[in-house]
Structures are given as C-alpha cells and as structure tokens.
Design a protein around this motif. Structure first.
Motif, PDB file in Angstrom:
ATOM      1  N   HIS A  20       0.823  -1.206   0.000  1.00  0.00           N
ATOM      2  CA  HIS A  20       0.000   0.000   0.000  1.00  0.00           C
ATOM      3  C   HIS A  20       0.856   1.255   0.000  1.00  0.00           C
ATOM      4  CE1 HIS A  20       0.543   0.210   4.420  1.00  0.00           C
ATOM      5  NE2 HIS A  20       0.352  -1.095   4.382  1.00  0.00           N
ATOM      6  N   CYS A  21       1.997   1.218   0.657  1.00  0.00           N
ATOM      7  CA  CYS A  21       2.915   2.355   0.651  1.00  0.00           C
ATOM      8  C   CYS A  21       3.623   2.477  -0.700  1.00  0.00           C
ATOM      9  CB  CYS A  21       3.932   2.236   1.774  1.00  0.00           C
ATOM     10  SG  CYS A  21       3.202   2.422   3.405  1.00  0.00           S
ATOM     11  N   GLN A  22       3.935   1.359  -1.317  1.00  0.00           N
ATOM     12  CA  GLN A  22       4.532   1.384  -2.652  1.00  0.00           C
ATOM     13  C   GLN A  22       3.570   1.993  -3.657  1.00  0.00           C
ATOM     14  OE1 GLN A  22       5.580  -2.720  -3.337  1.00  0.00           O
ATOM     15  NE2 GLN A  22       7.393  -2.613  -2.037  1.00  0.00           N
ATOM     16  N   LEU A  23       2.282   1.667  -3.536  1.00  0.00           N
ATOM     17  CA  LEU A  23       1.272   2.261  -4.417  1.00  0.00           C
ATOM     18  C   LEU A  23       1.177   3.767  -4.206  1.00  0.00           C
ATOM     19  CD1 LEU A  23      -1.606  -0.373  -4.257  1.00  0.00           C
ATOM     20  CD2 LEU A  23      -0.157   0.163  -6.214  1.00  0.00           C
ATOM     21  N   ALA A  24       1.236   4.210  -2.960  1.00  0.00           N
ATOM     22  CA  ALA A  24       1.164   5.639  -2.668  1.00  0.00           C
ATOM     23  C   ALA A  24       2.357   6.378  -3.271  1.00  0.00           C
ATOM     24  CB  ALA A  24       1.102   5.865  -1.163  1.00  0.00           C
ATOM     25  N   GLU A  25       3.534   5.807  -3.142  1.00  0.00           N
ATOM     26  CA  GLU A  25       4.726   6.449  -3.701  1.00  0.00           C
ATOM     27  C   GLU A  25       4.685   6.463  -5.222  1.00  0.00           C
ATOM     28  OE1 GLU A  25       9.564   6.478  -3.092  1.00  0.00           O
ATOM     29  OE2 GLU A  25       8.354   4.966  -2.066  1.00  0.00           O
ATOM     30  N   LEU A  26       4.227   5.375  -5.820  1.00  0.00           N
ATOM     31  CA  LEU A  26       4.093   5.312  -7.270  1.00  0.00           C
ATOM     32  C   LEU A  26       3.060   6.321  -7.764  1.00  0.00           C
ATOM     33  CD1 LEU A  26       4.924   3.910  -9.898  1.00  0.00           C
ATOM     34  CD2 LEU A  26       3.178   2.186  -9.427  1.00  0.00           C
ATOM     35  N   ALA A  27       1.975   6.486  -7.023  1.00  0.00           N
ATOM     36  CA  ALA A  27       0.961   7.475  -7.388  1.00  0.00           C
ATOM     37  C   ALA A  27       1.550   8.885  -7.405  1.00  0.00           C
ATOM     38  CB  ALA A  27      -0.223   7.404  -6.420  1.00  0.00           C
ATOM     39  N   ALA A  28       2.386   9.198  -6.425  1.00  0.00           N
ATOM     40  CA  ALA A  28       3.020  10.520  -6.379  1.00  0.00           C
ATOM     41  C   ALA A  28       3.978  10.702  -7.553  1.00  0.00           C
ATOM     42  CB  ALA A  28       3.763  10.700  -5.060  1.00  0.00           C
ATOM     43  N   LEU A  29       4.778   9.694  -7.837  1.00  0.00           N
ATOM     44  CA  LEU A  29       5.711   9.794  -8.964  1.00  0.00           C
ATOM     45  C   LEU A  29       4.966  10.038 -10.267  1.00  0.00           C
ATOM     46  CD1 LEU A  29       8.198   6.935  -8.043  1.00  0.00           C
ATOM     47  CD2 LEU A  29       8.743   9.360  -8.232  1.00  0.00           C
ATOM     48  N   ILE A  30       3.875   9.345 -10.458  1.00  0.00           N
ATOM     49  CA  ILE A  30       3.114   9.508 -11.695  1.00  0.00           C
ATOM     50  C   ILE A  30       2.383  10.846 -11.709  1.00  0.00           C
ATOM     51  CG2 ILE A  30       1.168   8.595 -13.014  1.00  0.00           C
ATOM     52  CD1 ILE A  30       2.250   5.796 -12.366  1.00  0.00           C
ATOM     53  N   HIS A  31       1.873  11.289 -10.547  1.00  0.00           N
ATOM     54  CA  HIS A  31       1.215  12.599 -10.501  1.00  0.00           C
ATOM     55  C   HIS A  31       2.188  13.735 -10.818  1.00  0.00           C
ATOM     56  CE1 HIS A  31      -2.566  11.244  -8.502  1.00  0.00           C
ATOM     57  NE2 HIS A  31      -3.006  12.286  -9.161  1.00  0.00           N
ATOM     58  N   PHE A  32       3.423  13.641 -10.325  1.00  0.00           N
ATOM     59  CA  PHE A  32       4.352  14.749 -10.475  1.00  0.00           C
ATOM     60  C   PHE A  32       5.267  14.631 -11.690  1.00  0.00           C
ATOM     61  CE2 PHE A  32       2.994  15.197  -6.134  1.00  0.00           C
ATOM     62  CZ  PHE A  32       2.843  16.571  -6.004  1.00  0.00           C
ATOM     63  N   CYS A  33       5.575  13.426 -12.140  1.00  0.00           N
ATOM     64  CA  CYS A  33       6.465  13.253 -13.293  1.00  0.00           C
ATOM     65  C   CYS A  33       5.742  12.668 -14.495  1.00  0.00           C
ATOM     66  CB  CYS A  33       7.630  12.331 -12.945  1.00  0.00           C
ATOM     67  SG  CYS A  33       8.733  12.981 -11.723  1.00  0.00           S
ATOM     68  N   GLY A  34       4.516  12.299 -14.301  1.00  0.00           N
ATOM     69  CA  GLY A  34       3.781  11.650 -15.368  1.00  0.00           C
ATOM     70  C   GLY A  34       3.014  12.632 -16.226  1.00  0.00           C
ATOM     71  N   SER A  35       2.630  12.152 -17.361  1.00  0.00           N
ATOM     72  CA  SER A  35       1.761  12.893 -18.263  1.00  0.00           C
ATOM     73  C   SER A  35       0.947  11.860 -19.033  1.00  0.00           C
ATOM     74  CB  SER A  35       2.577  13.772 -19.215  1.00  0.00           C
ATOM     75  OG  SER A  35       3.365  12.975 -20.065  1.00  0.00           O
ATOM     76  N   THR A  36       0.049  12.343 -19.836  1.00  0.00           N
ATOM     77  CA  THR A  36      -0.734  11.423 -20.648  1.00  0.00           C
ATOM     78  C   THR A  36      -0.326  11.580 -22.101  1.00  0.00           C
ATOM     79  OG1 THR A  36      -2.519  13.035 -20.850  1.00  0.00           O
ATOM     80  CG2 THR A  36      -2.707  11.423 -19.081  1.00  0.00           C
ATOM     81  N   CYS A  37      -0.473  10.524 -22.836  1.00  0.00           N
ATOM     82  CA  CYS A  37      -0.215  10.567 -24.265  1.00  0.00           C
ATOM     83  C   CYS A  37      -1.336   9.804 -24.964  1.00  0.00           C
ATOM     84  CB  CYS A  37       1.166   9.996 -24.597  1.00  0.00           C
ATOM     85  SG  CYS A  37       1.545   8.392 -23.889  1.00  0.00           S
TER      86      CYS A  37
END
Length: 125
Positions: A20-37
């Motif tokens: 659950h903590c890994q999911l939270a960290e991954l969510a932050a990485l995608i929110h801040f470094c991610g984009s959509t294509c």
C-alpha cells in the motif's frame, strides 16, 4: 551534483516493504512526473533524473510484477493495455476503462489513508 539531485538519489534508495505504501509512492511519482499521451488514454513518464525513472520502474516491478516497460523518449510507460489499466485502477487515476486518465485531479484519499502511506506519497512527490 545539485542538492535536489542528492535528495532524489537518497529518496530513491528507500523502498517500503508494504504494497500500500509502494502504491502511494508510485501514485506521487506519476502525478508529479507523469503525463498522458495518445489523447489522454495512456501514461507517460517525463523526467531528466535517472533515479526517479529507476524508482518508478522498481515500484512497478515490485507492486505489479511488471517487466515490460517502455523506456525511450516520451513514450508510453507501459506497453500492454491490460497491465496499464490495472495500474491506473490501482492508483485511482480513472474510474472505468475508456475514460481519460486524470493526473490533474487531487490524489485519492484511499491512496493516503494511513500515515505511512502519506509519508510514502510525500517521498514520491
């Protein structure tokens, strides 16, 4: 090496053992470094820091057993539509299949429901 690069390198070395903590960290990485294509239907990762990319791929491998990631240029983060849908749903980025990914929406309260998950989210941010 700049101060922010040093901090990112230190944070990338810490990996939580709880899924659950890994999911939270991954969510932050995608929110801040991610984009959509592809018209908002697929995830992309945009960053210049290799530590951030390694951390994102490590979390994908640990939480979803994913090894098929695309790593060149501004391309899709995951090459398989079914796997990408599982990741999007687990991170609460979209409600249903066929809906655009909502990276600009606030993080779901389900992702950061406990203090350990909130810390993991901040580490990813």
């Amino acid at each position: 090496m700049s101060f922010s690069s040093t901090v990112k390198e230190e944070l990338s070395a810490q990996v939580s053992t709880a899924r659950h903590c890994q999911l939270a960290e991954l969510a932050a990485l995608i929110h801040f470094c991610g984009s959509t294509c592809d018209d908002g239907m697929h995830l992309c990762l945009e960053t210049e820091n290799e530590a951030v990319v390694r951390k994102c791929f490590t979390l994908l491998r640990k939480t979803f057993n994913i090894d098929n990631v695309v790593t060149r240029g501004k391309s899709r983060l995951l090459s398989d539509d079914e796997t990408e849908l599982k990741v999007i749903q687990a991170l609460h980025l979209a409600g249903k299949a066929g809906c655009p990914i909502a990276l600009e929406a606030p993080v779901s309260s389900l992702i950061i429901k406990s203090s350990c998950c909130a810390r993991a989210y901040l580490r990813g941010a």
